[in-house]
Design an enzyme around this catalytic site. Structure first.
Site, mmCIF file in Angstrom:
data_model
loop_
_atom_site.group_PDB
_atom_site.id
_atom_site.type_symbol
_atom_site.label_atom_id
_atom_site.label_comp_id
_atom_site.label_asym_id
_atom_site.label_seq_id
_atom_site.Cartn_x
_atom_site.Cartn_y
_atom_site.Cartn_z
ATOM 1 N N GLU A 134 0.708 -1.165 0.008
ATOM 2 C CA GLU A 134 0.116 0.152 -0.057
ATOM 3 C C GLU A 134 0.957 1.179 -0.044
ATOM 4 O OE1 GLU A 134 -2.853 -0.401 3.054
ATOM 5 O OE2 GLU A 134 -3.698 -2.093 2.106
ATOM 6 N N GLU B 43 -3.701 -8.907 -0.454
ATOM 7 C CA GLU B 43 -4.536 -8.763 0.951
ATOM 8 C C GLU B 43 -5.948 -8.594 0.606
ATOM 9 O OE1 GLU B 43 -2.624 -5.871 3.605
ATOM 10 O OE2 GLU B 43 -4.316 -5.176 4.170
#
Length: 810
Positions: A424, A505
């Site tokens: 991220e 994820e």
């Protein structure tokens, strides 16, 4: 380079097979974990002086995490997101001797990880500095040692600047250390690299690159022998390189090739391991021996059908794991890691993502032996900060060295099947906070990885998985990693034609073990705002799989998409276990996550059995919730099952009908008016019973049942047993909401390493020898002191009989 490959004639094969798969003694590697002194209050560089009086310092052994020893509190600078525990400045000192006979040898000290900003001195000389808390490194001690005399090693660990992490980091020398002694000409740090350019059913061709370091002032003539041992420990092949030289104070890399017949492949079902033994001679004298474990397997990725292991298409069924080990904190322990991974494997997991940093080497060792694939992740941030004092401050100077060190350390592990260069990362966007981001980073990181290991793919876990993503647009990564956005998976081939995808994820569903919110077919999305205390202020989340964060989904929703789309290679669920810190959706008094499929103590939540029913061939029937409710309640009763056509539910002997799940709904449900008594579920295949499970209304707490995961411990001072406690009524029924205070004590050569109960809101230090049960369960971890004998763990609780479990240390 003169190279001699020795074919395996019948005579040679017989000779090699008689030899044990072990090397000589030219290298000595010993643990450096014992006998340290520690001070948290000292904040002066005087601690580095050999004249400093450390007689009052605390004595301890490594690995050590000082943060986990405190009670939880919101006052600490790390905040509840960082685990609600303290940081600070820690100092470690160790007095030791090195024999005078080692004066002509090379002596190194290896650290597997120090959190964070570490500096190391030997006898007053600064050896070096490493800021990244998750990287392994080593220092040469030879130039500054007093051979035959006293030596002082000092380590400063600076974890004062906080917050520096979005989860609990721990503090200290929290991974293992080793003292390595070899000849002056030796295999360099992480200096072997074994690849398999060709694997067929009949033959495997090996390519072995070995980097040797010459610490002598002049040239050294080298003889390098590599011996291959099969999974049964038999020496089956060898090759020798003889004659080249290495300049003084220089390194050189040698390439050797050989073939073995009838290769035995490493897989998730049968994780077979080979060993390469390296023997080094310099100027005719043995100077080093070195062992490298590796596996023979093939990886392939296809845009339309995903991932292949050894030519067989398979879904990646993975979980994300943070590095803490519950009540042990960040201090690594082999027994605890093995237990955690065993629980995951039994759920059906075949892959682990090391969120969001290089793991302890032991995790990779266990995955190699257990048959778990690993996405080996490097960073949670690059140059753009996520917390004020995080690694972004050091990234520009250290990142490329750190990722190179990570790849060199981990690239021989057969379990590692892909590298993640970031999680991220804000640099996914072209502009952050009005400033352009550095778009050279992703290609540079990927290039370093591929230069050091061209055999595996790269990815980056992206929470902006669309066509504007700058990491995707750079072309740096081989596999497109998606975080969340499960409703977009079906569009991925249209957005990114010809690309291969994996869900790096997913899910972020929330659950408190043993707590339920109805109606179970309503979805509770939390938090709705910040700060958030929930609808009733109790800081609990429903365990029906009907609660998730705004950016996530239920477990069933994401698995449904991954299961049906063949081009999605697989998924990594956030998370396998609860972890310390990041207590979304709440703030204080919550201090650990609600995301785990298994709670912090290692007790599975109900959804564990949904995955087990979908991801394994093991027959499963799991009925829940408990059957202790109030008169007038209507209770949603769920069951997960497999190997059956339907499940029939009975209440006090009366059938409530059969239910069947579908291809897209992975549970069955009944809405049942509560009556005390017995719930019974029966799974049926062609009308015949497969499994049966009963749940009874429990009476008052009457006893504790202690169950140890092992009854024998090694006397190495590191082995641990995990003892679960369940509160039961007089008839042996679990008491679902029991919260009895349980006090633990130990007799014999053991100690209590920690206690837990899986409650995300318990503010008591996890090192205390007492714990309230949470929804009927608690845990005590018993460690060995390093002596043989009988360890007796005693549990006492007011109003209940004392209970004892015996564990033998031998």
């Amino acid at each position: 380079m003169k190279k001699q490959i020795l074919p395996l004639s019948l005579l040679a094969a017989a000779s090699l097979a008689l030899s044990a798969c072990s090397g000589g003694s030219a290298r000595q590697t010993v643990s450096f974990n014992q006998g340290w002194l520690f001070s948290l209050k000292t904040d002066s560089l005087a601690a580095t002086s050999t004249k400093t009086d450390d007689s009052s310092w605390r004595q301890l052994n490594l690995p050590h995490d000082w943060s986990i020893e405190a009670d939880f509190s919101p006052k600490y600078p790390a905040g509840v997101g960082g685990g609600a525990l303290p940081g600070g400045m820690g100092w470690y000192r160790k007095h030791f001797k090195v024999p005078a006979t080692d004066k002509d040898k090379a002596v190194y000290l290896e650290f597997d990880g120090i959190y964070r900003d570490s500096r190391v001195w030997l006898n007053g000389h600064l050896l070096g500095y490493r800021p990244y808390g998750y990287i392994s490194f080593r220092y040469e001690l030879s130039p500054y040692l007093n051979y035959g005399g006293d030596n002082l090693l000092v380590v400063q660990v600076d974890n004062t600047q906080q917050p520096n992490s979005r989860w609990y980091s721990g503090s200290g020398i929290y991974r293992n250390t080793r003292l390595v002694t070899s000849g002056k000409v030796h295999v360099a740090y992480n200096g072997t690299y074994v690849t398999t350019p060709e694997i067929t059913a009949d033959k495997a061709r090996l390519k072995i690159q070995t980097t040797l370091r010459n610490e002598l002032p002049g040239k050294a003539v080298i003889e390098l022998t590599t011996i291959i041992c099969d999974p049964q420990g038999r020496r089956i092949a060898q090759t020798r390189t003889k004659g080249p030289s290495i300049d003084g104070n220089a390194s050189s890399t040698f390439t050797q090739e050989l073939s073995i017949t009838n290769p035995q492949l490493w897989s998730t079902d049968k994780p077979l391991l080979y060993t390469a033994l390296t023997e080094v001679k310099a100027n005719g004298r043995p100077t080093d021996t070195y062992s490298t474990t590796f596996g023979l397997r093939t990886f392939k990725w296809e845009p339309k059908t995903g991932f292949y292991l050894n030519g067989k298409n398979m879904k990646i069924l993975g979980v994300c794991l943070h590095h803490d080990l519950g009540c042990l904190g960040a201090a690594v322990n082999y027994s605890a890691l093995e237990r955690e991974l065993r629980i995951m494997k039994e759920m059906g997991v075949n892959a682990i993502r090391t969120s969001h940093n290089p793991p302890a080497p032991e995790l990779l060792d266990i995955c190699d032996h257990m048959g778990l694939l690993v996405m080996d992740e490097a960073f949670d941030m690059w140059k753009v900060h996520k917390t004020k004092y995080d690694y972004a401050s050091d990234f520009g100077q250290w990142a490329y060295r750190d990722i190179a060190d990570q790849v060199r350390r981990d690239r021989n592990h057969p379990s590692v099947f892909m590298w993640s260069i970031g999680n991220e990362i804000p640099e996914q966007s072209a502009v952050v906070d009005g400033q352009p981001t550095d778009q050279t980073i992703a290609p540079t990181l990927a290039r370093i990885v591929h230069q050091l290991d061209p055999t595996r793919v790269t990815t980056s876990a992206c929470n902006e998985p669309d066509t504007t993503n700058m990491i995707f647009k750079s072309g740096a990564v081989d596999i497109y990693g998606f975080n969340y956005h499960h409703t977009e998976y079906a569009k991925a081939p249209r957005y990114f034609p010809g690309k291969t995808f994996i869900v790096t994820e997913s899910t972020s569903a929330l659950a408190s073990r043993g707590d339920y919110q109805m109606p179970s077919d309503s979805i509770f999305v939390e938090p709705t705002h910040w700060p958030y205390n929930g609808p009733d202020g109790k800081h609990i989340c429903s365990a029906y799989d009907n609660c998730h964060v705004p950016w996530g989904s239920t477990h069933e929703a994401t698995w449904r998409e991954v299961k049906r789309l063949p081009y999605i290679s697989g998924m990594f669920i956030w998370t396998g276990f609860d972890y310390l810190g990041e207590p979304t959706p709440y703030g204080w008094p919550s201090r650990s996550s609600f995301f785990g499929i298994v709670d912090l103590a290692g007790f599975p939540k109900d959804v564990y059995y949904m995955y087990q029913s979908e991801w394994t061939d093991k027959p499963v029937l799991h009925l829940f919730p408990d059957w202790n409710w109030n008169k007038g309640d209507t209770v949603d009763v769920w069951a997960y099952y497999n190997h059956a056509d339907a499940v029939e539910l009975f209440l006090n002997g009366k059938s409530l009908g059969q239910r069947q799940k579908s291809d897209s709904v992975f549970h069955v449900c009944w809405r049942v008016p509560y009556q005390p008594g017995t719930l019974k579920a029966v799974s049926l295949k062609d009308g015949k019973e497969v499994l049966e499970q009963e749940i009874h209304t429990a009476g008052p707490a009457a006893k504790m049942v202690l169950t140890a995961d092992r009854h024998s411990l090694k006397t190495d001072g590191t082995d641990m047993a995990f003892v679960s406690v369940q509160i039961e009524d007089k008839d042996g029924n679990p008491v679902p909401h029991a919260d009895n205070l349980i006090k633990f004590s130990v007799e014999g050569p053991g100690y209590i390493a920690g206690t837990d109960n899986g409650c995300e809101n318990d503010s008591t230090s996890l090192k205390r020898p007492e714990r309230h049960a949470y929804n009927g369960k608690a845990l005590a971890v018993v460690g060995s002191k390093g002596q043989s004998g009988l360890i007796r763990l005693k549990a006492t609780s007011e109003g209940l009989p004392d209970e004892t479990v015996e564990i033998k240390a031998d």
